[in-house]
Design a protein around this motif. Structure first.
Motif, PDB file in Angstrom:
ATOM      1  N   LEU A 234      12.159   0.907  -6.412  1.00  0.00           N
ATOM      2  CA  LEU A 234      13.435   0.275  -6.737  1.00  0.00           C
ATOM      3  C   LEU A 234      13.467  -1.171  -6.243  1.00  0.00           C
ATOM      4  O   LEU A 234      14.023  -2.057  -6.910  1.00  0.00           O
ATOM      5  N   ASP A 235      12.863  -1.409  -5.079  1.00  0.00           N
ATOM      6  CA  ASP A 235      12.773  -2.790  -4.580  1.00  0.00           C
ATOM      7  C   ASP A 235      11.949  -3.657  -5.538  1.00  0.00           C
ATOM      8  O   ASP A 235      12.272  -4.839  -5.768  1.00  0.00           O
ATOM      9  N   GLU A 236      10.880  -3.104  -6.086  1.00  0.00           N
ATOM     10  CA  GLU A 236      10.067  -3.851  -7.035  1.00  0.00           C
ATOM     11  C   GLU A 236      10.845  -4.158  -8.313  1.00  0.00           C
ATOM     12  O   GLU A 236      10.681  -5.232  -8.911  1.00  0.00           O
ATOM     13  N   LEU A 237      11.688  -3.237  -8.738  1.00  0.00           N
ATOM     14  CA  LEU A 237      12.550  -3.531  -9.873  1.00  0.00           C
ATOM     15  C   LEU A 237      13.472  -4.709  -9.547  1.00  0.00           C
ATOM     16  O   LEU A 237      13.792  -5.522 -10.417  1.00  0.00           O
ATOM     17  N   GLY A 238      13.882  -4.799  -8.277  1.00  0.00           N
ATOM     18  CA  GLY A 238      14.688  -5.940  -7.849  1.00  0.00           C
ATOM     19  C   GLY A 238      13.926  -7.253  -7.957  1.00  0.00           C
ATOM     20  O   GLY A 238      14.487  -8.282  -8.351  1.00  0.00           O
ATOM     21  N   VAL A 239      12.636  -7.224  -7.616  1.00  0.00           N
ATOM     22  CA  VAL A 239      11.802  -8.425  -7.760  1.00  0.00           C
ATOM     23  C   VAL A 239      11.684  -8.792  -9.239  1.00  0.00           C
ATOM     24  O   VAL A 239      11.752  -9.964  -9.614  1.00  0.00           O
ATOM     25  N   LEU A 240      11.514  -7.760 -10.083  1.00  0.00           N
ATOM     26  CA  LEU A 240      11.448  -8.017 -11.518  1.00  0.00           C
ATOM     27  C   LEU A 240      12.745  -8.647 -12.023  1.00  0.00           C
ATOM     28  O   LEU A 240      12.720  -9.586 -12.837  1.00  0.00           O
ATOM     29  N   MET A 244      13.247 -12.143 -13.962  1.00  0.00           N
ATOM     30  CA  MET A 244      13.895 -12.277 -15.266  1.00  0.00           C
ATOM     31  C   MET A 244      15.045 -13.282 -15.223  1.00  0.00           C
ATOM     32  O   MET A 244      15.337 -13.929 -16.233  1.00  0.00           O
ATOM     33  N   GLU A 245      15.686 -13.409 -14.085  1.00  0.00           N
ATOM     34  CA  GLU A 245      16.735 -14.423 -13.962  1.00  0.00           C
ATOM     35  C   GLU A 245      16.166 -15.832 -14.127  1.00  0.00           C
ATOM     36  O   GLU A 245      16.821 -16.728 -14.663  1.00  0.00           O
ATOM     37  N   GLN A 246      14.934 -16.029 -13.666  1.00  0.00           N
ATOM     38  CA  GLN A 246      14.300 -17.346 -13.783  1.00  0.00           C
ATOM     39  C   GLN A 246      13.714 -17.589 -15.167  1.00  0.00           C
ATOM     40  O   GLN A 246      13.606 -18.737 -15.599  1.00  0.00           O
ATOM     41  N   LYS A 277      19.243  -0.541 -14.131  1.00  0.00           N
ATOM     42  CA  LYS A 277      19.836  -1.867 -13.928  1.00  0.00           C
ATOM     43  C   LYS A 277      19.035  -2.993 -14.588  1.00  0.00           C
ATOM     44  O   LYS A 277      19.633  -3.883 -15.231  1.00  0.00           O
ATOM     45  N   PRO A 278      17.694  -3.026 -14.471  1.00  0.00           N
ATOM     46  CA  PRO A 278      16.950  -4.152 -15.059  1.00  0.00           C
ATOM     47  C   PRO A 278      17.122  -4.277 -16.568  1.00  0.00           C
ATOM     48  O   PRO A 278      16.945  -5.356 -17.130  1.00  0.00           O
ATOM     49  N   PHE A 279      17.486  -3.180 -17.244  1.00  0.00           N
ATOM     50  CA  PHE A 279      17.544  -3.201 -18.699  1.00  0.00           C
ATOM     51  C   PHE A 279      18.844  -3.796 -19.229  1.00  0.00           C
ATOM     52  O   PHE A 279      19.078  -3.795 -20.442  1.00  0.00           O
ATOM     53  N   GLU A 280      19.642  -4.330 -18.319  1.00  0.00           N
ATOM     54  CA  GLU A 280      20.754  -5.163 -18.766  1.00  0.00           C
ATOM     55  C   GLU A 280      20.230  -6.436 -19.414  1.00  0.00           C
ATOM     56  O   GLU A 280      20.949  -7.101 -20.165  1.00  0.00           O
ATOM     57  N   MET A 312      16.402   7.858 -21.560  1.00  0.00           N
ATOM     58  CA  MET A 312      15.863   6.528 -21.859  1.00  0.00           C
ATOM     59  C   MET A 312      16.440   5.989 -23.162  1.00  0.00           C
ATOM     60  O   MET A 312      16.785   4.813 -23.266  1.00  0.00           O
ATOM     61  N   VAL A 313      16.543   6.867 -24.151  1.00  0.00           N
ATOM     62  CA  VAL A 313      17.128   6.462 -25.427  1.00  0.00           C
ATOM     63  C   VAL A 313      18.582   6.052 -25.236  1.00  0.00           C
ATOM     64  O   VAL A 313      19.042   5.042 -25.772  1.00  0.00           O
ATOM     65  N   GLU A 314      19.304   6.833 -24.418  1.00  0.00           N
ATOM     66  CA  GLU A 314      20.726   6.564 -24.184  1.00  0.00           C
ATOM     67  C   GLU A 314      20.940   5.284 -23.393  1.00  0.00           C
ATOM     68  O   GLU A 314      21.818   4.472 -23.728  1.00  0.00           O
ATOM     69  N   ARG A 315      20.159   5.064 -22.340  1.00  0.00           N
ATOM     70  CA  ARG A 315      20.421   3.956 -21.424  1.00  0.00           C
ATOM     71  C   ARG A 315      19.725   2.657 -21.827  1.00  0.00           C
ATOM     72  O   ARG A 315      20.155   1.574 -21.422  1.00  0.00           O
ATOM     73  N   ILE A 316      18.628   2.746 -22.579  1.00  0.00           N
ATOM     74  CA  ILE A 316      17.859   1.551 -22.947  1.00  0.00           C
ATOM     75  C   ILE A 316      17.955   1.266 -24.438  1.00  0.00           C
ATOM     76  O   ILE A 316      18.137   0.117 -24.850  1.00  0.00           O
TER      77      ILE A 316
END
Length: 376
Positions: A234-240, A244-246, A277-280, A312-316
């Motif tokens: 989950l921390d690595e997803l935070g780095v991702l 993506m913000e940059q 969260k990252p798939f926003e 995955m289909v529902e959330r992404i």
């Protein structure tokens, strides 16, 4: 159009494969075999064994690998090592790869039989670091094979200019189609997050190339050794997300899906809310790839994973899910045709348009392939 978004081709296991010396290639293979979950056994009688004895004394430091005469058994298509006069092996590679080699012709033969129109080749240090080899695979079968460019992630922090030149040559000269970034390997060079700091010049150069980036994420620093693997991931997803913000306009995807073995609970998968969260970011996609990761835990047609795929289909959304196999490694557990069938013939909650997107439409969009191209 059916597109496999995750396949490999690679030279023999004891070839240089882009390294200065074939022994460098074998060191990577030894280290990866040491930690892989596939079982090891004693060759003489197939008695179960451990591969811990072939691991480096210091994680990530190949200079501390024990000398166990780690080598390629070309006849049987596997590696072998010797401890106290006994030979041991494990089938990290699937059986039947003579010389531990998988040629573009081998892959195309499987694709033709399974009705797969195109495939995206990935890269991994265990298999080689040769962008020219990747380009030659594509040249051999244009329109059928596409490929990522290899990156020495562990060198970026200390040698950014050299690594940038290498990736620019791969993309702009050799015309490779995407960039593969294995986050766990970046931590071999630096424990700082790979989204900024010393990595910024590299990422600026990659973003300027306007090619998709495929991320393989682990559980954080020290090559993924983490007290809490789930939190590490989950921390690595935070780095991702920071990355993506940059680079909000860069198309990117997470390979393999999620690290499914972390989320196995009996006969089901329990997925934490933080995964979504990252798939926003609408530019982030996710690979649909279950058999190679947990095919030893659940049997075909993998009913236990259907609820996860439905989530995955529902959330992404199907327009950001892309089918991948890890071919030929998924052949440890099912055939190439079955890696299609479990989704197309058994996951009944998917409609026709859903399957069009997952089985090729999303990958075609990411790679800029005309979606109406048919196998000829």
């Amino acid at each position: 159009m059916i597109i496999d978004s995750h396949a490999y081709c690679f030279p023999p296991g004891d070839a240089k494969a882009g390294y200065p010396d074939a022994r460098d290639h074998l060191r990577w293979m030894q280290a990866e075999h040491a930690v892989h979950h596939q079982p090891a056994w004693r060759v003489r009688d197939r008695a179960p064994a451990s591969s811990e004895a072939i691991a480096p004394e210091a994680p990530g430091d190949w200079s501390t690998l024990p000398d166990v005469n780690f080598r390629v058994d070309r006849t049987h298509g596997r590696v072998v090592w010797t401890i106290d006069g006994e030979d041991y092996t494990k089938q990290f590679y699937p059986p039947h790869l003579r010389n531990l080699e998988y040629t573009p012709g081998d892959l195309i033969a499987e694709m033709d039989y399974a009705g797969v129109d195109a495939a995206l080749l990935h890269t991994n240090p265990m298999l080689g670091r040769d962008s020219a080899f990747q380009a030659a695979c594509v040249e051999a079968f244009p329109g059928r094979l596409y490929t990522m460019a290899p990156v020495d992630e562990w060198r970026i922090a200390d040698e950014p200019d050299k690594v940038i030149k290498e990736i620019e040559r791969a993309v702009r000269v050799e015309k490779l189609h995407a960039v593969k970034f294995n986050a766990s390997l970046a931590y071999r060079g630096s424990e700082q997050p790979w989204s900024r700091g010393a990595y910024q010049p590299f990422w600026d150069a990659v973003a300027a190339m306007n090619v998709p980036v495929f991320f393989t994420l682990g559980a954080g620093p020290v090559l993924g050794y983490h007290a809490d693997l789930v939190q590490g991931y989950l921390d690595e997803l935070g780095v991702l997300m920071d990355w993506m913000e940059q680079y909000p306009d860069t198309v990117c995807s997470i390979t393999h899906g999620f690290p499914w073995r972390m989320f196995v609970d009996g006969d089901r998968l329990i997925l934490p809310d933080g995964l979504w969260k990252p798939f926003e970011n609408p530019n982030l996609s996710l690979e649909v790839c279950f058999p190679v990761r947990i095919g030893d835990l659940f049997d075909y047609p993998y009913r236990e994973v259907w609820p996860a795929l439905e989530k995955m289909v529902e959330r992404i959304g199907v327009d950001r899910l892309l089918w991948g196999t890890d071919m030929p490694f998924q052949n440890r557990f099912c055939t190439y045709r079955q890696s299609r069938d479990w989704i197309e013939n058994y996951a009944g909650f998917l409609g026709g348009e859903d399957l069009v997107a997952i089985m090729g439409g999303t990958a075609a969009r990411i790679l800029g392939i005309a979606s109406n191209r048919k196998l000829t």
